[in-house]
Scaffold this active site. Structure first.
Site, PDB file in Angstrom:
ATOM      1  N   LYS A 195     -19.345  -5.513  -3.192  1.00  0.00           N
ATOM      2  CA  LYS A 195     -18.464  -6.629  -3.619  1.00  0.00           C
ATOM      3  C   LYS A 195     -17.309  -6.705  -2.627  1.00  0.00           C
ATOM      4  O   LYS A 195     -16.397  -5.893  -2.650  1.00  0.00           O
ATOM      5  CB  LYS A 195     -17.987  -6.287  -5.020  1.00  0.00           C
ATOM      6  N   SER A 248      -5.967  -1.549  -3.259  1.00  0.00           N
ATOM      7  CA  SER A 248      -4.585  -1.186  -3.588  1.00  0.00           C
ATOM      8  C   SER A 248      -4.546  -0.114  -4.678  1.00  0.00           C
ATOM      9  O   SER A 248      -5.488   0.033  -5.461  1.00  0.00           O
ATOM     10  CB  SER A 248      -3.841  -2.429  -4.069  1.00  0.00           C
ATOM     11  N   GLY A 252      -6.780   0.261  -8.046  1.00  0.00           N
ATOM     12  CA  GLY A 252      -7.538   1.517  -8.082  1.00  0.00           C
ATOM     13  C   GLY A 252      -7.305   2.290  -9.373  1.00  0.00           C
ATOM     14  O   GLY A 252      -8.244   2.821  -9.982  1.00  0.00           O
ATOM     15  N   GLU A 270     -10.017   4.898  -2.145  1.00  0.00           N
ATOM     16  CA  GLU A 270      -9.293   4.892  -0.863  1.00  0.00           C
ATOM     17  C   GLU A 270      -8.203   3.844  -1.015  1.00  0.00           C
ATOM     18  O   GLU A 270      -8.494   2.648  -0.999  1.00  0.00           O
ATOM     19  CB  GLU A 270     -10.236   4.492   0.276  1.00  0.00           C
ATOM     20  N   CYS A 305      -4.550   0.190   6.204  1.00  0.00           N
ATOM     21  CA  CYS A 305      -4.004   1.147   5.224  1.00  0.00           C
ATOM     22  C   CYS A 305      -3.287   2.304   5.887  1.00  0.00           C
ATOM     23  O   CYS A 305      -2.321   2.836   5.358  1.00  0.00           O
ATOM     24  CB  CYS A 305      -5.133   1.680   4.370  1.00  0.00           C
ATOM     25  N   GLU A 404       4.412  -0.335  -0.354  1.00  0.00           N
ATOM     26  CA  GLU A 404       3.515  -0.730   0.734  1.00  0.00           C
ATOM     27  C   GLU A 404       3.609  -2.252   0.923  1.00  0.00           C
ATOM     28  O   GLU A 404       3.293  -3.014   0.012  1.00  0.00           O
ATOM     29  CB  GLU A 404       2.072  -0.349   0.402  1.00  0.00           C
TER      30      GLU A 404
END
Ligand code: NAD
Length: 500
Positions: A195, A248, A252, A270, A305, A404
């Site tokens: 996906k 993100s 997550g 991740e 990232c 972030e």
């Protein structure tokens, strides 16, 4: 900024553009068939360089995910029963097909995602390299033999696949993540439902078309759609025991909870980071300044990232390093991502643009922050945001230092001692990457011991080396990818105690 259109780039002949993408019928791959969403719904593809709508692609929902999982489930036993060297051969064929179509894939990502085509070619190379790397690991997928007290017995482990893996990837590096991150689960004998992110789905759909010719039906399925709908169904589907998510930290964490609400699943994550690059006073300061710029991955608009987006510099060399970094950032050529000399394009989407420009506005309004370079958002069209550097001479506080941004915004602050640098670096709930610049072996080794991070560069930044394990600690994730650890994460050890 140039606004040349299709066919006008100098020295490269005709360049692919809007028409090739718009004219295509973009379809998902389910059970070996290229297909629209069952509902017929579509999502728009927006070219981030000028915000025009350039194509439509299927907006899959739960019904499409269910069909893809059924196909993957049906294909899994046959795929797992193939020898691992045969599966490796299929991965090799897939890598060859991607390489042969690499130029087209790079252009698709440039039009959909906005990074310079020179960079997207590099992403294609990395993806091909990762597929070949995992194919080459085939004979390393080994179990263990455990000594027994009884000499007429032995104990050993087998590594079984999970069955169906749900593989969810983010909007950045679209082709690279879509292609590279299906290699390990497939090699280990799982079938996959991929996906991609709704902001950048086209290259994954093209990948599905290529897979249809070389990967057995149902072994790889590609479903596009909204994260909260198609993604959520994949995460909660009872027949998907293994979820691998890149994205993100907020999503997550939600995925961990949603997966657990459906069944006991193995979930690897991740996630994001707010990664420090620390410059000690004894460092080679010019190289450190180069590295601080490289570490920001401006060529992908900072949307990587591992970007080292917090620059911490010893106070004695602070002004010099921040000045050098600012001068280097000033020289980055932002513009039309299709042109060969462009070094940085627009952000990927309206969402990213809103988010990043919001942080810049907050930074400009904060009296504790000094703008060193950038900060001025060009008039449209396009989601262009220049490389921007803020300095906080009185210390690293506030959202620009703790959240972030995932864009071309670097923040810098001074420190006075080793302990203060490490404390600042470790202060956040993230721990993906970090970089340290020093000529002292003692400082380098101490930092390697003390920094809470999943991946550390000493006198370097940004580079990912094939075979090294990438991943985060704390809210930056669980699990490791890009090395043999990733392959092992897609297997479950089965212990066999055998008497003879
Ligand atoms: P995101 O979390 O918004 O979305 C990632 C993917 O999850 C997309 O495919 C999206 O459709 C899907 N999704 C969204 N909501 C979902 C839900 N409720 N259920 C299931 N799936 C859902 O992230 P993004 O904005 O696409 O990507 C940027 C983030 O990814 C940054 O935080 C970045 O640091 C991180 N990232 C991490 C790594 C790494 O290796 N650690 C690599 C690349 C990007």
């Amino acid at each position: 900024m140039s606004t040349r259109t299709r066919g006008e780039a100098s020295g490269t002949g005709t360049i692919p553009g809007v028409d090739e993408i718009a004219d295509r019928h973009w379809r998902m791959l389910i059970g070996g068939e290229l297909t629209d969403a069952a509902s017929g719904a579509t999502l728009d593809v927006v070219n981030p360089a000028d915000t025009s709508t350039i194509a439509r692609f299927p907006q899959g929902d739960a019904a499409d995910v269910d069909a893809a999982v059924d196909a993957a489930r049906a294909a899994a036993p046959g795929w797992a029963a193939m020898s691992i060297t045969d599966r490796a051969r299929v991965l090799g064929d897939f890598a060859d097909a991607i390489e042969a179509n690499g130029e087209e894939l790079a252009w698709i990502d440039t039009m959909d995602y906005g990074s310079p085509v020179t960079m997207m070619r590099n992403d294609v190379r990395i993806a091909v390299g990762q597929l070949r790397y995992f194919a080459g690991l085939a004979l390393q997928l080994r179990g263990e033999t455990i000594p027994m007290a009884d000499r007429n017995a032995m104990d050993f482990t087998l590594r079984d696949p999970f069955g169906v893996v749900g593989r969810i990837v983010p909007f950045n590096h679209p082709l690279m993540f879509a292609a590279a991150r299906i290699a390990a689960p497939l090699l280990a004998g799982n079938s996959v439902v991929l996906k991609p992110a709704e902001a950048t789905s086209l290259s994954a759909l093209r990948l599905g078309e290529l897979a249809a010719a070389v990967v057995p039906d149902g072994v790889l399925n590609v479903v596009t759609g909204l994260g909260g709908v198609a993604g959520d169904r994949l995460v909660t589907h009872p027949d998907v025991p293994r979820i691998a998510f890149t994205g993100s930290d907020v999503v997550g964490r939600g995925i961990q909870a949603r997966a657990a609400s459906a069944a006991v699943k193995k979930v690897t994550l991740e996630l994001g980071g707010k990664n420090p690059l620390i410059v000690f006073a004894d460092a080679d300061l010019d190289e450190a300044a180069d590295s601080a710029v490289r570490g920001m991955n401006f060529t992908w608009q900072g949307q990587s990232c591992g970007s080292t987006s917090r620059l911490l510099v010893h106070r004695s060399v602070y002004d010099r390093v921040v000045g050098e970094v600012g001068r280097r950032m000033d020289r980055i050529r932002m513009g039309d991502p299709r042109l060969p000399d462009t070094e940085m394009g627009p952000l990927a989407s309206a969402n990213q643009y809103r988010k990043v420009t919001g942080y810049i506005r907050a930074g400009l309004a904060d009296p504790a922050l000094e703008l060193i370079t950038g900060g001025k958002i060009p008039d449209g069209p396009g989601f262009f945001v220049p490389p921007t550097l803020f300095s906080a001479p009185s210390g690293a506080t506030g959202p620009l230092f703790s959240e972030e941004i995932f864009g071309p915004v670097l923040v810098a602050a001074p420190f006075d001692s080793y302990d203060e640098a490490i404390a600042q670096a470790n202060a956040l709930p993230y721990g993906l990457t970090a970089a340290v610049w020093t000529t002292s072996l003692r400082t380098a080794m101490a930092a390697a011991r003390d920094l809470r991070t999943g991946y550390l560069w000493v006198n370097s930044s940004a580079a990912h080396l094939p075979g090294t394990a990438f991943g985060g600690v704390k809210n930056s994730g669980v699990g490791r990818e890009e090395g043999i650890e990733e392959l092992l994460e897609y297997t479950q050890p089965k212990n066999v105690y055998l008497r003879f």
